[in-house]
Design a protein around this motif. Sequence first.
Motif, PDB file in Angstrom:
ATOM      1  N   GLN A   1       0.831  -1.033  -0.035  1.00 27.87           N
ATOM      2  CA  GLN A   1       0.007   0.149   0.200  1.00 27.87           C
ATOM      3  C   GLN A   1       0.888   1.140   0.050  1.00 27.87           C
ATOM      4  O   GLN A   1       1.997   1.174   0.401  1.00 27.87           O
ATOM      5  CB  GLN A   1      -0.987  -0.071   1.183  1.00 27.87           C
ATOM      6  CG  GLN A   1      -0.198   0.026   2.469  1.00 27.87           C
ATOM      7  CD  GLN A   1      -1.405   0.214   3.625  1.00 27.87           C
ATOM      8  OE1 GLN A   1      -1.952  -1.173   3.819  1.00 27.87           O
ATOM      9  NE2 GLN A   1      -1.164   1.190   4.651  1.00 27.87           N
ATOM     10  N   ASP A   2       0.292   2.432  -0.578  1.00 26.27           N
ATOM     11  CA  ASP A   2       0.962   3.291  -0.516  1.00 26.27           C
ATOM     12  C   ASP A   2       1.205   4.124   1.062  1.00 26.27           C
ATOM     13  O   ASP A   2       0.389   3.822   1.902  1.00 26.27           O
ATOM     14  CB  ASP A   2       0.054   4.642  -1.281  1.00 26.27           C
ATOM     15  CG  ASP A   2      -0.079   4.454  -2.856  1.00 26.27           C
ATOM     16  OD1 ASP A   2       0.873   3.937  -3.196  1.00 26.27           O
ATOM     17  OD2 ASP A   2      -0.847   4.899  -3.174  1.00 26.27           O
ATOM     18  N   VAL A   3       2.244   5.009   1.109  1.00 20.95           N
ATOM     19  CA  VAL A   3       2.408   5.556   2.423  1.00 20.95           C
ATOM     20  C   VAL A   3       2.408   7.047   2.137  1.00 20.95           C
ATOM     21  O   VAL A   3       2.725   7.657   1.342  1.00 20.95           O
ATOM     22  CB  VAL A   3       3.936   5.355   2.777  1.00 20.95           C
ATOM     23  CG1 VAL A   3       4.374   5.906   4.162  1.00 20.95           C
ATOM     24  CG2 VAL A   3       4.352   3.862   3.148  1.00 20.95           C
ATOM     25  N   ILE A   4       1.736   7.639   3.115  1.00 22.75           N
ATOM     26  CA  ILE A   4       1.369   9.091   2.997  1.00 22.75           C
ATOM     27  C   ILE A   4       2.161   9.719   4.409  1.00 22.75           C
ATOM     28  O   ILE A   4       2.303   9.318   5.203  1.00 22.75           O
ATOM     29  CB  ILE A   4      -0.288   9.350   3.407  1.00 22.75           C
ATOM     30  CG1 ILE A   4      -1.246   8.680   2.425  1.00 22.75           C
ATOM     31  CG2 ILE A   4      -0.395  10.906   3.477  1.00 22.75           C
ATOM     32  CD1 ILE A   4      -2.598   8.511   2.637  1.00 22.75           C
ATOM     33  N   GLU A   5       2.825  10.876   3.784  1.00 22.78           N
ATOM     34  CA  GLU A   5       3.820  11.683   4.672  1.00 22.78           C
ATOM     35  C   GLU A   5       2.932  12.556   5.033  1.00 22.78           C
ATOM     36  O   GLU A   5       2.479  13.731   4.583  1.00 22.78           O
ATOM     37  CB  GLU A   5       5.132  11.826   4.239  1.00 22.78           C
ATOM     38  CG  GLU A   5       6.084  10.874   4.060  1.00 22.78           C
ATOM     39  CD  GLU A   5       7.421  11.030   3.933  1.00 22.78           C
ATOM     40  OE1 GLU A   5       7.526  12.371   3.895  1.00 22.78           O
ATOM     41  OE2 GLU A   5       8.229  10.177   3.850  1.00 22.78           O
ATOM     42  N   LEU A   6       2.388  12.992   6.573  1.00 22.39           N
ATOM     43  CA  LEU A   6       2.024  14.005   7.075  1.00 22.39           C
ATOM     44  C   LEU A   6       3.200  15.012   7.898  1.00 22.39           C
ATOM     45  O   LEU A   6       3.734  14.266   8.736  1.00 22.39           O
ATOM     46  CB  LEU A   6       0.956  13.796   8.161  1.00 22.39           C
ATOM     47  CG  LEU A   6       0.249  14.756   8.808  1.00 22.39           C
ATOM     48  CD1 LEU A   6      -0.382  15.834   7.771  1.00 22.39           C
ATOM     49  CD2 LEU A   6      -0.764  14.499   9.768  1.00 22.39           C
TER      50      LEU A   6
ATOM     51  N   ASP B   1       4.396  22.434  20.359  1.00 22.90           N
ATOM     52  CA  ASP B   1       5.560  23.231  21.455  1.00 22.90           C
ATOM     53  C   ASP B   1       6.573  23.515  20.231  1.00 22.90           C
ATOM     54  O   ASP B   1       7.677  24.071  20.214  1.00 22.90           O
ATOM     55  CB  ASP B   1       6.553  22.264  22.313  1.00 22.90           C
ATOM     56  CG  ASP B   1       6.860  21.030  21.670  1.00 22.90           C
ATOM     57  OD1 ASP B   1       6.365  20.671  20.611  1.00 22.90           O
ATOM     58  OD2 ASP B   1       7.497  20.202  22.374  1.00 22.90           O
ATOM     59  N   GLY B   2       5.994  23.448  18.789  1.00 24.09           N
ATOM     60  CA  GLY B   2       6.856  24.138  17.523  1.00 24.09           C
ATOM     61  C   GLY B   2       7.895  23.082  17.002  1.00 24.09           C
ATOM     62  O   GLY B   2       8.499  23.470  16.127  1.00 24.09           O
ATOM     63  N   LYS B   3       7.977  21.807  17.495  1.00 23.66           N
ATOM     64  CA  LYS B   3       8.975  20.871  16.730  1.00 23.66           C
ATOM     65  C   LYS B   3       8.245  20.389  15.342  1.00 23.66           C
ATOM     66  O   LYS B   3       6.956  20.113  15.391  1.00 23.66           O
ATOM     67  CB  LYS B   3       8.993  19.843  17.657  1.00 23.66           C
ATOM     68  CG  LYS B   3       9.965  20.117  18.615  1.00 23.66           C
ATOM     69  CD  LYS B   3      10.088  18.826  19.539  1.00 23.66           C
ATOM     70  CE  LYS B   3      10.919  19.246  20.912  1.00 23.66           C
ATOM     71  NZ  LYS B   3      11.258  18.005  21.703  1.00 23.66           N
ATOM     72  N   TYR B   4       9.119  20.244  14.356  1.00 19.82           N
ATOM     73  CA  TYR B   4       8.840  19.704  13.174  1.00 19.82           C
ATOM     74  C   TYR B   4       8.804  18.112  13.239  1.00 19.82           C
ATOM     75  O   TYR B   4       9.715  17.465  13.526  1.00 19.82           O
ATOM     76  CB  TYR B   4       9.854  20.341  11.999  1.00 19.82           C
ATOM     77  CG  TYR B   4       9.363  19.713  10.727  1.00 19.82           C
ATOM     78  CD1 TYR B   4       8.273  20.010  10.075  1.00 19.82           C
ATOM     79  CD2 TYR B   4      10.090  18.690   9.946  1.00 19.82           C
ATOM     80  CE1 TYR B   4       8.132  19.859   8.639  1.00 19.82           C
ATOM     81  CE2 TYR B   4       9.966  18.296   8.790  1.00 19.82           C
ATOM     82  CZ  TYR B   4       8.929  18.745   8.100  1.00 19.82           C
ATOM     83  OH  TYR B   4       8.696  18.390   6.892  1.00 19.82           O
ATOM     84  N   VAL B   5       7.853  17.633  12.775  1.00 15.46           N
ATOM     85  CA  VAL B   5       7.624  16.063  12.594  1.00 15.46           C
ATOM     86  C   VAL B   5       6.974  15.559  11.413  1.00 15.46           C
ATOM     87  O   VAL B   5       6.273  16.135  10.883  1.00 15.46           O
ATOM     88  CB  VAL B   5       6.862  15.693  14.038  1.00 15.46           C
ATOM     89  CG1 VAL B   5       7.527  15.677  15.129  1.00 15.46           C
ATOM     90  CG2 VAL B   5       5.267  16.054  13.876  1.00 15.46           C
ATOM     91  N   VAL B   6       7.317  14.331  11.145  1.00 19.75           N
ATOM     92  CA  VAL B   6       6.903  13.628  10.000  1.00 19.75           C
ATOM     93  C   VAL B   6       6.071  12.375  10.427  1.00 19.75           C
ATOM     94  O   VAL B   6       6.721  11.615  11.156  1.00 19.75           O
ATOM     95  CB  VAL B   6       7.878  13.384   8.969  1.00 19.75           C
ATOM     96  CG1 VAL B   6       7.251  12.568   7.783  1.00 19.75           C
ATOM     97  CG2 VAL B   6       8.688  14.700   8.486  1.00 19.75           C
ATOM     98  N   LYS B   7       4.855  12.275   9.980  1.00 20.12           N
ATOM     99  CA  LYS B   7       4.077  11.010  10.493  1.00 20.12           C
ATOM    100  C   LYS B   7       3.924  10.305   9.295  1.00 20.12           C
ATOM    101  O   LYS B   7       3.475  10.886   8.298  1.00 20.12           O
ATOM    102  CB  LYS B   7       2.994  11.566  11.108  1.00 20.12           C
ATOM    103  CG  LYS B   7       2.895  11.880  12.621  1.00 20.12           C
ATOM    104  CD  LYS B   7       1.584  12.103  13.117  1.00 20.12           C
ATOM    105  CE  LYS B   7       1.815  12.643  14.484  1.00 20.12           C
ATOM    106  NZ  LYS B   7       0.719  13.076  15.190  1.00 20.12           N
TER     107      LYS B   7
END
Length: 147
Positions: free
Chosen positions: A36-41, A47-53
């Motif tokens: 299956q495809d993976v979607i990156e959010l 608190d202002g931290k950059y995250v990739v889910k």
Amino acid sequence: MALPDLDTVVAHSFGLEVDGITIKQISEVSGLKMEQDVIELRQNTGDGKYVVKKLPGRPRAGEVTLVRGLTADQSFEKWAKEARFGRMTSARKGGAIIVYDFENNPIKRYKLTNAWPKSLEISTMKAGDTSVLTETLVVTYEQLEVE
């Protein structure tokens, strides 16, 4: 008797079932996978931290390759002919790749939804050669489920 929980399966006995007809003379199955495809959010937390889910996306269709010794059985050819001439209503079939244990009992089924033959290839024929002639059928499917 089914295999005990800790025993693994020896990959020597398997077959293809399409429309209630089982072909057990398959010598090789490859490309059988669920994907299956993976979607990156990408977002910032409170608190202002950059995250990739990473999230699950749409399931992908797949292809499986089946190889068997050439026989008088014409089931591969008839199925491929339906798709070749665009008769997709009859070419799209439900089926399964079935794995058998050492006593020939089915232990796992890989169910294929809306499967149809993409290509059919006969192995090389060479004068004086003693190798077995094979036919290779590539089947495309829309969905794979493990039963």
